[in-house]
Write a protein that holds these residues in place. Structure first.
Motif, PDB file in Angstrom:
ATOM      1  N   ARG A 185      -4.810  -6.344  -7.339  1.00  0.00           N
ATOM      2  CA  ARG A 185      -4.846  -6.039  -6.893  1.00  0.00           C
ATOM      3  C   ARG A 185      -5.413  -4.939  -7.076  1.00  0.00           C
TER       4      ARG A 185
ATOM      5  N   LYS B  50      -6.935   3.860  -6.207  1.00  0.00           N
ATOM      6  CA  LYS B  50      -5.384   5.112  -6.163  1.00  0.00           C
ATOM      7  C   LYS B  50      -5.432   5.868  -6.269  1.00  0.00           C
ATOM      8  N   LYS B  51      -7.001   6.730  -5.614  1.00  0.00           N
ATOM      9  CA  LYS B  51      -6.929   8.112  -5.144  1.00  0.00           C
ATOM     10  C   LYS B  51      -7.000   8.808  -3.997  1.00  0.00           C
ATOM     11  N   VAL B  52      -6.673   7.482  -3.105  1.00  0.00           N
ATOM     12  CA  VAL B  52      -7.292   7.515  -1.315  1.00  0.00           C
ATOM     13  C   VAL B  52      -6.015   8.350  -1.129  1.00  0.00           C
TER      14      VAL B  52
ATOM     15  N   ASN C 115      -5.797  -0.777 -13.136  1.00  0.00           N
ATOM     16  CA  ASN C 115      -4.569   0.005 -13.466  1.00  0.00           C
ATOM     17  C   ASN C 115      -3.426   0.856 -12.328  1.00  0.00           C
ATOM     18  N   LEU C 116      -3.200  -0.221 -10.963  1.00  0.00           N
ATOM     19  CA  LEU C 116      -2.448  -0.034 -11.061  1.00  0.00           C
ATOM     20  C   LEU C 116      -1.623   0.442 -10.850  1.00  0.00           C
ATOM     21  N   ILE C 117      -1.184   0.134 -12.550  1.00  0.00           N
ATOM     22  CA  ILE C 117       0.331  -0.336 -12.920  1.00  0.00           C
ATOM     23  C   ILE C 117       0.564   0.968 -14.537  1.00  0.00           C
ATOM     24  N   GLY C 118       1.307   1.837 -13.760  1.00  0.00           N
ATOM     25  CA  GLY C 118       0.743   2.381 -15.696  1.00  0.00           C
ATOM     26  C   GLY C 118       1.824   3.635 -15.790  1.00  0.00           C
ATOM     27  N   ALA C 119       2.081   4.773 -16.799  1.00  0.00           N
ATOM     28  CA  ALA C 119       2.659   6.080 -16.937  1.00  0.00           C
ATOM     29  C   ALA C 119       1.642   7.134 -17.044  1.00  0.00           C
TER      30      ALA C 119
ATOM     31  N   GLU D 190       1.667   3.995  -1.274  1.00  0.00           N
ATOM     32  CA  GLU D 190       0.655   5.477  -1.828  1.00  0.00           C
ATOM     33  C   GLU D 190       1.151   6.531  -2.781  1.00  0.00           C
TER      34      GLU D 190
ATOM     35  N   THR E 184      -1.930   5.964 -18.926  1.00  0.00           N
ATOM     36  CA  THR E 184      -2.287   4.506 -19.763  1.00  0.00           C
ATOM     37  C   THR E 184      -1.919   3.491 -18.502  1.00  0.00           C
TER      38      THR E 184
ATOM     39  N   SER F  41      -3.893  -4.718 -11.994  1.00  0.00           N
ATOM     40  CA  SER F  41      -2.364  -5.903 -10.880  1.00  0.00           C
ATOM     41  C   SER F  41      -4.132  -6.217 -10.957  1.00  0.00           C
TER      42      SER F  41
ATOM     43  N   TRP G 144       0.386  -7.248 -17.017  1.00  0.00           N
ATOM     44  CA  TRP G 144       1.294  -7.584 -17.266  1.00  0.00           C
ATOM     45  C   TRP G 144       2.198  -8.373 -18.217  1.00  0.00           C
TER      46      TRP G 144
ATOM     47  N   ARG H 158      -4.514   9.249   2.925  1.00  0.00           N
ATOM     48  CA  ARG H 158      -4.164   8.267   3.548  1.00  0.00           C
ATOM     49  C   ARG H 158      -5.675   8.257   4.043  1.00  0.00           C
TER      50      ARG H 158
ATOM     51  N   ARG I 128       0.651  -1.146   0.208  1.00  0.00           N
ATOM     52  CA  ARG I 128       0.239   0.142   0.180  1.00  0.00           C
ATOM     53  C   ARG I 128       0.731   1.557  -0.050  1.00  0.00           C
TER      54      ARG I 128
ATOM     55  N   ILE J  54       6.386   3.393 -12.137  1.00  0.00           N
ATOM     56  CA  ILE J  54       5.071   2.853 -12.982  1.00  0.00           C
ATOM     57  C   ILE J  54       4.047   2.368 -11.878  1.00  0.00           C
TER      58      ILE J  54
ATOM     59  N   LEU K 171       1.781  -6.982 -21.441  1.00  0.00           N
ATOM     60  CA  LEU K 171       2.741  -5.526 -21.661  1.00  0.00           C
ATOM     61  C   LEU K 171       3.558  -6.444 -21.841  1.00  0.00           C
TER      62      LEU K 171
ATOM     63  N   ARG L 207       0.897   3.218  -9.468  1.00  0.00           N
ATOM     64  CA  ARG L 207      -0.036   4.550  -8.923  1.00  0.00           C
ATOM     65  C   ARG L 207       0.297   5.497 -10.489  1.00  0.00           C
ATOM     66  N   ARG L 208       0.792   4.984 -11.525  1.00  0.00           N
ATOM     67  CA  ARG L 208       0.992   5.570 -12.487  1.00  0.00           C
ATOM     68  C   ARG L 208       2.319   7.320 -11.656  1.00  0.00           C
TER      69      ARG L 208
ATOM     70  N   GLN M  16      -9.668   0.525  -1.562  1.00  0.00           N
ATOM     71  CA  GLN M  16      -8.139   0.562  -2.308  1.00  0.00           C
ATOM     72  C   GLN M  16      -8.489   0.666  -4.225  1.00  0.00           C
TER      73      GLN M  16
END
Lengths: 373, 373
Positions: B156, B335-337, B159-163, A101, B150, B154, B85, B339, A99, A124, B88, A126-127, B333
């Motif tokens: 999990r 990615k914009k969360v 879109n948790l992996i990207g750029a 973040e 992009t 995952s 993955w 804290r 986690r 890469i 990709l 969470r971008r 869960q």
């Protein structure tokens, strides 16, 4: 000019909103927690390898815990083979599971492999999450931890997959280098020499006079690292994404990479810094043979590299390397190749390096034959 | 106000040295070659899926060849499972094998999956090569092809992996949408409605009056796409890396993503745009229940979405979804969360959306129970 006691040095890398500090000095790993907490992180994903974990992980984790940070450690096998798509996938997954973040930090604790691998993973996940580099090899301290180049190897070539991702902070603990094997320290020293050869003849002269102190540790070492980082930072600030000036940092690397590829990246036979040492000596001999620089300058470069025990000729590589054609083939598959034109970093003298795209394949081939013959 | 014939539209995305054009109109795929040649590329790595290859690859390749470009095609299976993955890694390897170099271009020919996958591959091959997006779904034309997000999924989370990797050009061929299944077009339409709901009540009113023309094709369709792209471009220009305003684009997505996760991304039961439609209707009902917007506005949103055949309640999802707690767990869960605080996009009326981080988990839970009960 040379202080009696080692003092921490600070080098600023000036990249507008991506600017950051490189701190150089003794005991910085023990300060990692406080300095990362100051960045506002809560969770730290520590990426390291088995060797470095044995030497430095306890110090780093103790520091992170003392600063109230939550730390999760991901340990990968030591060595270049960890710069692979598969290991990258495991590190990325580990950081997501931990986690880490957007406001958090990945800490790369190790040499160049760890810095490249963890930096790319941070780019890469969470971008993009922040990366703090804690380089524990001389090579990583003076080169790979600064400038934001990250990546892994493809079966088709080194560093062909990656991203530019600037660190938020670099902690170069000069004391951590005391645990380095002599061969690895020497290999990193080749990159230190490189900065003198590119555009700082006074620094090259200082190294000729003070290399023993750099190897022994103390203020000369800190100064050599800081001077190197300052040189790299200046180039990176001018050319973050390697469209121009930054190519100068590849002095010695066009030949060096080809030699590394020829031994199939077998670190027993040739480590990266040794390839760079041979490559720099070759670049100066090539420059001399083209009438660009004096034979005396080329000899002076070779003499200094040899004085610290670095190899200076491809003939010295254990097991030997293939012929001129084989080396040239490696040089053609380089990510800096533009429309099939080879790029060489050549020199008009010590501290007078420049980028040349005017060398024909015939000229390169003739020179390689003279080096190998 | 509404032209009689469809004309090409051009929307500029203003991001200093990363600025680019979105072209919207009929027949743009047949112009891809000339327009990519104008960017100075020599080799084009075309990434597409099996379905789109059958429909549009011949047009695209014919155009690239006619423009004298070398094209290599990488075809992946159709569907969200290709945002992995492993796939990709195969695309990255294919682009390296095709010798797509720094001056070259990757062409993403397909829907959102292809755009995200090919865009991410382009971001990391040789530390970044250029990407041209040729979206062939309505969803991709009005949303995912614009803005540079992009990535892949995952295990999990999505879109948790990207750029972030901005395209050099977007070619939105409105004619290509004639081959879309009706359900997919409708799902993309939910994102068109979203732009009206965020901050353009006049556009929402125009859609209420003209949706039949948008579905039928012709000038209304081109206009709806261009208006959507212009709205997204404005948000992206203000907030490229999603630190603030860009979060508004997630209207309907907090609930929508949770619903998609609940059906395990089974596109038979719920496609992304349907999740967004339900999510937007929920966001307005939630806003009304909190006294932020009128019940009449919430009803108007629901009525328009229902009028075009989009679902507006989580109760309508075939097979049903789990309870309020399960949905809330998915929302945590994200990615914009930040804290651990949930982020909602709420509204004070049609065209008056805003980012809220003040909603407690109890409030969210009570609302979800009312929606599912």
């Amino acid at each position: 000019m040379t202080p009696d006691v080692a003092q921490d040095e600070r080098v600023r890398v000036d990249l507008s909103d991506r600017s950051y500090d490189i701190l150089i000095g003794g005991g910085l790993l023990a300060e990692a927690g406080a300095r990362i907490a100051a960045l506002g992180a809560h969770t730290v994903g520590v990426v390291t390898d088995e060797n470095v974990a044995n030497l430095h992980l306890q110090t780093a984790l103790g520091s992170l815990n003392a600063a109230g940070l939550k730390a999760e450690t991901i340990v990968v096998p030591a060595g270049e083979t960890s710069k692979s798509w598969e290991v990258l996938g495991r590190v990325v997954d580990g950081l997501i599971a931990a986690r880490v973040e957007r406001g958090d930090v990945v800490l790369a604790l190790g040499g160049g492999v760890i810095g490249d691998l963890a930096g790319f993973a941070a780019a890469i996940v969470r971008r993009g999450v922040r990366i703090v580099q804690a380089p524990t090899s001389l090579l990583a301290q003076v080169d790979s931890s600064v400038g934001g180049k990250t990546g892994v190897n493809s079966p088709r070539g080194k560093n062909l997959i990656g991203a530019f991702h600037q660190p938020s902070l670099v902690l170069a603990d000069a004391g951590a280098l005391d645990t380095l094997p002599a061969r690895e320290f020497r290999a990193g020293y080749a990159e230190v020499v490189k900065y003198g050869l590119i555009d700082d003849p006074a620094f090259f002269g200082w190294l000729e006079a003070n290399h023993a102190g750099v190897f022994a540790g103390g203020p000369e070492r800190t100064r050599a690292i800081a001077t190197s980082c300052r040189a790299k930072a200046a180039v990176v600030a001018r050319d973050e994404h390697e469209h121009g000036d930054r190519a100068l940092l590849n002095l010695g690397h066009t030949f060096g990479h080809a030699l590394e590829a020829e031994v199939a990246y077998d670190g027993e036979r040739l480590v990266h810094g040794e390839g760079v040492a041979i490559g720099m000596a070759m670049a100066f001999r090539f420059s001399a043979s083209l009438g660009l620089c004096s034979l005396a300058d080329a000899a002076r470069v070779t003499a200094h590299l040899a004085a610290v025990g670095l190899p200076v000729s491809p003939r010295k590589i254990p097991g030997g390397v293939g012929g001129a054609e084989a080396l040239l083939a490696h040089m053609r598959q380089d990510k800096k190749v533009e429309r099939g034109r080879l790029t060489f970093i050549l020199a008009r003298g010590i501290g007078k390096s420049f980028v040349s795209r005017d060398i024909s394949e015939d000229q390169a081939l003739a020179f390689l034959e003279s080096e190998l013959g």
